[in-house]
Scaffold this motif. Structure first.
Motif, PDB file in Angstrom:
ATOM      1  N   SER A  40      -4.948  -7.126  -5.640  1.00  0.00           N
ATOM      2  CA  SER A  40      -4.437  -8.404  -6.137  1.00  0.00           C
ATOM      3  C   SER A  40      -3.070  -8.722  -5.539  1.00  0.00           C
ATOM      4  CB  SER A  40      -4.351  -8.376  -7.662  1.00  0.00           C
ATOM      5  OG  SER A  40      -3.805  -9.573  -8.154  1.00  0.00           O
ATOM      6  N   ALA A  41      -2.185  -7.727  -5.500  1.00  0.00           N
ATOM      7  CA  ALA A  41      -0.855  -7.933  -4.923  1.00  0.00           C
ATOM      8  C   ALA A  41      -0.964  -8.312  -3.448  1.00  0.00           C
ATOM      9  CB  ALA A  41      -0.005  -6.674  -5.086  1.00  0.00           C
ATOM     10  N   LEU A  42      -1.831  -7.627  -2.716  1.00  0.00           N
ATOM     11  CA  LEU A  42      -2.002  -7.932  -1.295  1.00  0.00           C
ATOM     12  C   LEU A  42      -2.614  -9.312  -1.089  1.00  0.00           C
ATOM     13  CD1 LEU A  42      -3.253  -4.456  -0.049  1.00  0.00           C
ATOM     14  CD2 LEU A  42      -1.031  -5.517   0.428  1.00  0.00           C
ATOM     15  N   GLU A  43      -3.598  -9.655  -1.893  1.00  0.00           N
ATOM     16  CA  GLU A  43      -4.263 -10.954  -1.750  1.00  0.00           C
ATOM     17  C   GLU A  43      -3.318 -12.116  -2.047  1.00  0.00           C
ATOM     18  OE1 GLU A  43      -7.729 -10.544  -4.238  1.00  0.00           O
ATOM     19  OE2 GLU A  43      -8.940  -9.788  -2.560  1.00  0.00           O
ATOM     20  N   THR A  44      -2.303 -11.876  -2.857  1.00  0.00           N
ATOM     21  CA  THR A  44      -1.339 -12.938  -3.170  1.00  0.00           C
ATOM     22  C   THR A  44      -0.112 -12.890  -2.265  1.00  0.00           C
ATOM     23  OG1 THR A  44      -0.412 -11.585  -4.951  1.00  0.00           O
ATOM     24  CG2 THR A  44      -2.101 -13.195  -5.558  1.00  0.00           C
ATOM     25  N   GLY A  45      -0.160 -12.024  -1.233  1.00  0.00           N
ATOM     26  CA  GLY A  45       0.881 -12.011  -0.220  1.00  0.00           C
ATOM     27  C   GLY A  45       2.109 -11.184  -0.523  1.00  0.00           C
ATOM     28  N   HIS A  46       2.055 -10.354  -1.558  1.00  0.00           N
ATOM     29  CA  HIS A  46       3.205  -9.506  -1.866  1.00  0.00           C
ATOM     30  C   HIS A  46       3.347  -8.403  -0.819  1.00  0.00           C
ATOM     31  CE1 HIS A  46       2.741 -11.413  -5.776  1.00  0.00           C
ATOM     32  NE2 HIS A  46       4.002 -11.123  -5.958  1.00  0.00           N
ATOM     33  N   ARG A  47       4.570  -8.134  -0.430  1.00  0.00           N
ATOM     34  CA  ARG A  47       4.854  -7.019   0.468  1.00  0.00           C
ATOM     35  C   ARG A  47       4.959  -5.754  -0.367  1.00  0.00           C
ATOM     36  NH1 ARG A  47       5.461  -7.744   5.288  1.00  0.00           N
ATOM     37  NH2 ARG A  47       6.665  -5.886   5.684  1.00  0.00           N
ATOM     38  N   LEU A  48       4.400  -4.669   0.145  1.00  0.00           N
ATOM     39  CA  LEU A  48       4.424  -3.397  -0.569  1.00  0.00           C
ATOM     40  C   LEU A  48       5.242  -2.384   0.208  1.00  0.00           C
ATOM     41  CD1 LEU A  48       0.656  -3.142  -1.600  1.00  0.00           C
ATOM     42  CD2 LEU A  48       2.538  -4.252  -2.815  1.00  0.00           C
ATOM     43  N   GLU A  49       6.133  -1.713  -0.489  1.00  0.00           N
ATOM     44  CA  GLU A  49       6.923  -0.660   0.141  1.00  0.00           C
ATOM     45  C   GLU A  49       6.008   0.462   0.611  1.00  0.00           C
ATOM     46  OE1 GLU A  49      10.589   2.392  -0.900  1.00  0.00           O
ATOM     47  OE2 GLU A  49       9.993   0.916  -2.391  1.00  0.00           O
ATOM     48  N   ALA A  50       5.019   0.794  -0.207  1.00  0.00           N
ATOM     49  CA  ALA A  50       4.084   1.858   0.170  1.00  0.00           C
ATOM     50  C   ALA A  50       2.791   1.723  -0.612  1.00  0.00           C
ATOM     51  CB  ALA A  50       4.693   3.228  -0.101  1.00  0.00           C
ATOM     52  N   VAL A  51       1.736   2.170   0.013  1.00  0.00           N
ATOM     53  CA  VAL A  51       0.464   2.379  -0.665  1.00  0.00           C
ATOM     54  C   VAL A  51       0.234   3.881  -0.616  1.00  0.00           C
ATOM     55  CG1 VAL A  51      -2.028   2.056  -0.551  1.00  0.00           C
ATOM     56  CG2 VAL A  51      -0.514   0.132  -0.141  1.00  0.00           C
ATOM     57  N   THR A  98      -9.425  -3.782   2.499  1.00  0.00           N
ATOM     58  CA  THR A  98      -8.251  -4.584   2.131  1.00  0.00           C
ATOM     59  C   THR A  98      -6.968  -3.867   2.510  1.00  0.00           C
ATOM     60  OG1 THR A  98      -9.440  -5.611   0.296  1.00  0.00           O
ATOM     61  CG2 THR A  98      -7.038  -5.724   0.234  1.00  0.00           C
ATOM     62  N   ILE A  99      -6.880  -2.600   2.189  1.00  0.00           N
ATOM     63  CA  ILE A  99      -5.680  -1.823   2.509  1.00  0.00           C
ATOM     64  C   ILE A  99      -5.504  -1.691   4.015  1.00  0.00           C
ATOM     65  CG2 ILE A  99      -4.661   0.484   2.369  1.00  0.00           C
ATOM     66  CD1 ILE A  99      -5.766   0.599  -0.506  1.00  0.00           C
ATOM     67  N   ALA A 100      -6.582  -1.400   4.724  1.00  0.00           N
ATOM     68  CA  ALA A 100      -6.506  -1.249   6.177  1.00  0.00           C
ATOM     69  C   ALA A 100      -6.143  -2.564   6.860  1.00  0.00           C
ATOM     70  CB  ALA A 100      -7.828  -0.724   6.721  1.00  0.00           C
ATOM     71  N   GLY A 101      -6.606  -3.666   6.303  1.00  0.00           N
ATOM     72  CA  GLY A 101      -6.358  -4.963   6.926  1.00  0.00           C
ATOM     73  C   GLY A 101      -5.045  -5.608   6.544  1.00  0.00           C
ATOM     74  N   ALA A 102      -4.242  -4.954   5.737  1.00  0.00           N
ATOM     75  CA  ALA A 102      -2.995  -5.557   5.254  1.00  0.00           C
ATOM     76  C   ALA A 102      -1.768  -4.862   5.822  1.00  0.00           C
ATOM     77  CB  ALA A 102      -2.968  -5.527   3.729  1.00  0.00           C
ATOM     78  N   SER A 103      -1.879  -4.326   7.010  1.00  0.00           N
ATOM     79  CA  SER A 103      -0.765  -3.560   7.567  1.00  0.00           C
ATOM     80  C   SER A 103       0.510  -4.387   7.721  1.00  0.00           C
ATOM     81  CB  SER A 103      -1.155  -2.935   8.911  1.00  0.00           C
ATOM     82  OG  SER A 103      -1.503  -3.950   9.824  1.00  0.00           O
ATOM     83  N   ASP A 104       0.387  -5.711   7.825  1.00  0.00           N
ATOM     84  CA  ASP A 104       1.576  -6.553   7.925  1.00  0.00           C
ATOM     85  C   ASP A 104       2.304  -6.684   6.589  1.00  0.00           C
ATOM     86  OD1 ASP A 104      -0.728  -7.996   7.099  1.00  0.00           O
ATOM     87  OD2 ASP A 104       0.253  -9.901   7.573  1.00  0.00           O
ATOM     88  N   LEU A 105       1.649  -6.303   5.488  1.00  0.00           N
ATOM     89  CA  LEU A 105       2.259  -6.394   4.161  1.00  0.00           C
ATOM     90  C   LEU A 105       2.631  -5.039   3.576  1.00  0.00           C
ATOM     91  CD1 LEU A 105      -0.052  -9.090   2.514  1.00  0.00           C
ATOM     92  CD2 LEU A 105       2.265  -9.412   3.388  1.00  0.00           C
TER      93      LEU A 105
END
Length: 92
Positions: A40-51, A66-73
């Motif tokens: 949900s955080a990734l889909e709404t464009g939030h940047r994550l310090e770490a997964v 989703t996790i693999a495709g969100a490397s920019d976030l």
């Protein structure tokens, strides 16, 4: 994804420190637990310090993609062992 023991210890300490509200307020960060919340955080464009993942618990193809495709976030990908992950997880 990080699997370096020294790095993992730092991430474990970082997550444990965030259990303290004062630390979260001071650092201006929080943590979410559970793949639905992360997706949900990734889909709404939030940047994550770490997964931080335990690969034995990450079973959903949607979650993996989703996790693999969100490397920019996502700044850091951290892979923990099951026992390391259990030390910071409050979920079953």
């Amino acid at each position: 994804m990080s699997a370096d023991p020294a790095s993992n210890r730092r991430w474990l300490a970082r997550v444990r420190s965030l259990s303290d509200r004062k630390a979260r307020d001071r650092d201006g960060v929080c943590f979410v637990e559970g793949i639905r919340q992360v997706v949900s955080a990734l889909e709404t464009g939030h940047r994550l310090e770490a997964v931080i993942i335990d690969p034995t618990r990450l079973r959903s193809d949607v979650a993996k993609e989703t996790i693999a495709g969100a490397s920019d976030l996502i700044e850091h990908y951290v892979t923990l062992t099951a026992s390391e992950f259990e030390r910071i997880s409050s979920r079953d």
